[in-house]
Design a protein around this motif. Structure first.
Motif, mmCIF file in Angstrom:
data_model
loop_
_atom_site.group_PDB
_atom_site.id
_atom_site.type_symbol
_atom_site.label_atom_id
_atom_site.label_comp_id
_atom_site.label_asym_id
_atom_site.label_seq_id
_atom_site.Cartn_x
_atom_site.Cartn_y
_atom_site.Cartn_z
ATOM 1 N N ARG A 1 -15.273 9.845 -3.842
ATOM 2 C CA ARG A 1 -14.993 8.441 -3.518
ATOM 3 C C ARG A 1 -14.453 7.705 -4.740
ATOM 4 N N ALA B 1 -5.820 5.239 -6.612
ATOM 5 C CA ALA B 1 -4.939 4.230 -6.009
ATOM 6 C C ALA B 1 -4.854 2.996 -6.896
ATOM 7 N N MET C 1 -4.496 6.991 7.151
ATOM 8 C CA MET C 1 -5.910 7.365 7.239
ATOM 9 C C MET C 1 -6.812 6.125 7.239
ATOM 10 N N GLN C 2 -6.433 5.091 6.491
ATOM 11 C CA GLN C 2 -7.208 3.850 6.509
ATOM 12 C C GLN C 2 -7.130 3.184 7.885
ATOM 13 N N ILE D 1 2.424 10.058 -0.377
ATOM 14 C CA ILE D 1 0.961 10.193 -0.450
ATOM 15 C C ILE D 1 0.293 8.881 -0.041
ATOM 16 N N PHE D 2 0.840 7.766 -0.522
ATOM 17 C CA PHE D 2 0.270 6.468 -0.168
ATOM 18 C C PHE D 2 0.471 6.158 1.310
ATOM 19 N N ARG E 1 -2.295 7.997 3.018
ATOM 20 C CA ARG E 1 -3.538 7.262 2.715
ATOM 21 C C ARG E 1 -3.652 6.026 3.613
ATOM 22 N N TRP E 2 -2.557 5.305 3.774
ATOM 23 C CA TRP E 2 -2.544 4.104 4.594
ATOM 24 C C TRP E 2 -2.830 4.441 6.061
ATOM 25 N N GLN F 1 -10.892 8.571 -4.999
ATOM 26 C CA GLN F 1 -10.118 7.915 -3.946
ATOM 27 C C GLN F 1 -9.824 6.469 -4.306
ATOM 28 N N GLU G 1 0.808 -1.218 0.000
ATOM 29 C CA GLU G 1 0.000 0.000 0.000
ATOM 30 C C GLU G 1 0.849 1.279 0.000
#
Length: 147
Positions: free
Chosen positions: A68, A75, A45-46, A38-39, A42-43, A71, A2
């Motif tokens: 959405r 990815a 935030m997940q 950035i990833f 994102r990770w 988003q 990810e």
């Protein structure tokens, strides 16, 4: 995958497309690093969303919105399309199959895999938009085969 997969996908696929050369290497190194960063965000935030849900807090994923869609599919573009081509390219080198004599053979194969995954990617977008904003042109049923 990810986090580092995002950076690696940009790095490897830039070479597949012959965009990364000695004179552009630092440019692509910076781009791959930015995408990996950035990833990473994102990770994180997940993980935050998962922890909130575990504590009983409802997390609004904005299902069916353009936000959405972006988003999900930004990815997927990096990880699945660029990553698919980049994986073939990189692993052919790991296995010492790619060398000076076979470089164009492996570039072609990596490009074909990326094109196959690009078609799959576009079909997934069509399925998503039909599901959330319209009806499919054929039977009206969603098969979910591309998910």
């Amino acid at each position: 995958l990810e986090v580092f997969g995002g950076g690696g996908a940009i790095w490897g696929f830039s070479e597949v497309c012959t965009l990364r050369r000695p004179e552009t290497q630092e440019f692509w190194r910076m781009n791959a690093s930015i995408i990996a960063s950035i990833f990473a965000v994102r990770w994180i935030m997940q993980i935050r969303d998962y922890l909130l849900e575990m504590n009983g807090t409802k997390v609004n994923l904005n299902e069916g919105t353009l936000k959405r869609l972006l988003q999900i599919f930004s990815a997927r573009l990096v990880l699945e399309v660029f990553g698919g081509g980049g994986a073939i390219w990189g692993f052919s080198e790991v296995l010492t199959l790619r060398n000076a004599e076979t470089i164009e053979f492996w570039r072609y194969n990596a490009s074909v895999i990326a094109i196959i995954f690009a078609v799959r990617y576009l079909l997934q977008i069509r399925e998503y938009t039909n599901q959330h904003w319209g009806t499919p042109a054929t039977t009206g049923e969603q098969t979910g085969l591309l998910a």
